[in-house]
Enzyme design. Structure first.
Site, PDB file in Angstrom:
ATOM      1  CB  THR A 274      43.406  26.055  65.559  1.00 37.44           C
ATOM      2  OG1 THR A 274      43.725  27.187  64.731  1.00 37.44           O
ATOM      3  CG2 THR A 274      43.973  24.804  64.928  1.00 37.44           C
ATOM      4  CE  LYS A 290      43.569  30.066  59.630  1.00 31.01           C
ATOM      5  NZ  LYS A 290      43.692  30.201  61.078  1.00 31.01           N
ATOM      6  N   GLY A 359      38.309  30.742  60.090  1.00 29.29           N
ATOM      7  CA  GLY A 359      38.755  32.059  59.662  1.00 29.29           C
ATOM      8  C   GLY A 359      40.107  32.423  60.239  1.00 29.29           C
ATOM      9  N   GLY A 361      41.864  35.306  62.479  1.00 24.21           N
ATOM     10  CA  GLY A 361      41.574  36.440  63.337  1.00 24.21           C
ATOM     11  C   GLY A 361      40.086  36.617  63.566  1.00 24.21           C
TER      12      GLY A 361
END
Length: 474
Positions: A274, A290, A359, A361
């Site tokens: 992030t 996102k 993304g 994870g």
């Protein structure tokens, strides 16, 4: 002219095999199903215009019809006998025409298509890339071409026993997946590779299987071996187990303007994606998206965090495709909440600005019952910025992630390292990963808009990064 003569020889062999093809073409049926599953995830229009090259007896068309429903089908094959077999056995929803045609040299008057597809046929082209380029010229704007073909390493065991006896096998040579259609004009490519090993009773069973499906045409210029030498080769092959490896390449090409931006993923969760996304959005004055947000029940949502840190106006923020409460993978969180989630429904938002996509994870985090994050990255077609820890253990995690991306033909723009800088780990990632480290972000006492702005000043322009990613991919 030599290529056309060889093509006619291939057509005769497949024509002779038309009546028995389905009884012996188990691998071909499986590959057609796998290709159809990949095609079903493409953003095709309703009732698409579909051109199939080398339809055989209809495995791929049959598999596609179950997934896509009605379409305007044009099925072609170089063998009229194969084409007639397909005509008799298929009942496709929508309209359908059957044409005897050499797919390497398609008729320019066929029209435009939303999908051009081929399963286990284009390996017979005399010049694969030239043939694919001609087919790509028939794509409508926004259209897709998808093929499954054989790649380098196929029949490795059979070739090896010939080499041991000082001769070359008569089977054809196949290209590396990375080289197949790598620079078709006006098209963007994604490539995936797969390896399958098939056991055989003995060498003669292997050869009879090829003959039964018409796939026994020797490579141009290869001559039959003397009987005594051939017997010795068969004996060696049988002694070594009589298994044969097939290396399969699944390629997709899309026609249309390439999206400008990157997909930010990581080698782990909680690794700083992030923050990196905020830095990139600030550096490039980019939009942010996102698509899958989880964990909002316990943590601030990443969309709001990036908007605040990068100073993004509301019109530069795109709403997530799905927001889920539990701090789990999208697949697990959706199951817990009873929500329906499908990676195939996720599409890039429309934007004129560069786009930073973050993304959830790492690469193999599941999204739904079939797709993981790397599947979504491949579908969206953006190069990747990989965020990695700088600490001990990062080499293994980072190199594995890079290998997974490249195996899928996904370009990598570079790596951002997060944590206390480590010159040794940076050198290892660049040397063994064959990738650039774009930035190193140390542990920060505070993360605010001023910190993000300062970090953004060290990021190179997007166009330069994309050019470097393209050169590395080539």
């Amino acid at each position: 002219m030599t290529g056309r003569i060889h093509g006619r020889a291939v057509a005769r062999r497949f024509g002779d095999a038309a009546g028995r093809y389905e009884r012996h073409a188990g691998l071909q049926r499986e590959v057609a199903e796998a290709l159809a599953a990949r095609i079903a995830r493409l953003p095709l229009p309703e009732r698409p215009r579909i051109l199939e090259i080398g339809c055989g007896t209809g495995f791929l068309a049959e598999a596609l019809s179950r997934r896509l429903g009605p379409a305007c089908w044009t099925l072609t094959d170089i063998s009229p006998a194969m084409l007639e077999t397909a005509r008799r056995r298929l009942a496709l929803p929508g309209s359908c025409r059957f044409l005897a045609m050499d797919g390497e040299h398609p008729d320019a008057e066929l029209g435009e298509f939303d999908l051009i597809c081929s399963s286990m046929a284009v390996q017979w082209f005399g010049d694969l890339d030239a043939g694919l380029a001609r087919l790509g010229g028939l794509l409508a704007e926004g259209g897709w071409m998808a093929v499954a073909t054989l790649a380098e390493g196929t029949f490795a065991e059979w070739r090896a026993v010939h080499a041991d006896h000082g001769v070359r096998a008569a089977v054809r040579d196949y290209p590396r997946p990375a080289d197949i259609g790598a620079a078709l004009p006006g098209l963007r490519r994604l490539m995936q590779a797969e390896r399958r090993v098939l056991p055989h009773r003995d060498g003669m069973a292997f050869l009879r299987g090829l003959k039964a499906i018409g796939a026994d045409a020797p490579a141009p210029g290869r001559r039959p071996l003397p009987p005594a030498l051939f017997k010795r080769i068969l004996h060696s092959f049988d002694t070594q187990g009589a298994s044969v490896t097939y290396h399969l390449a699944y390629g997709t090409w899309s026609k249309g303007e390439a999206p400008r931006g990157v997909f930010v993923t990581g080698t782990d969760t909680g690794i700083g994606k992030t923050l990196v996304s905020a830095v990139l959005a600030r550096a490039w004055q980019a939009d942010y998206w996102k698509p899958l947000q989880t964990g909002v029940a316990t943590e601030p949502d990443d969309t709001g965090t990036v908007a605040r840190l990068a100073g993004l106006a509301p019109e530069r923020i795109h709403a997530p495709h799905a927001v889920l409460q539990a701090p789990l993978s999208p697949w697990a969180a959706a199951r817990e909440e009873g929500a329906a989630l499908s990676a195939a429904d996720i599409a890039l938002p429309a934007t004129r600005a560069p786009l930073v996509v973050e993304g959830a994870g790492g690469l193999l985090v599941p999204i739904d019952d079939r797709a993981t994050m790397i599947d979504l990255i491949a579908r969206l077609g953006l190069p990747v910025v990989l965020v990695a820890r700088s600490a001990l253990g990062t080499l293994n995690h980072t190199l594995l992630s890079l290998e997974a991306l490249r195996a899928r033909g996904i370009p990598v723009a570079g790596v951002v390292m997060s944590g206390e800088p480590s010159a040794g780990n940076r050198l290892g990632i660049e040397q063994f990963g064959k990738v650039r480290v774009l930035a190193e972000i140390p542990r920060l006492p505070a993360v605010d808009a001023e910190t993000v702005a300062a970090l953004a000043r060290g990021i190179e322009p997007l166009e330069r990064m994309l050019e470097a990613a393209g050169a590395a991919g080539a």
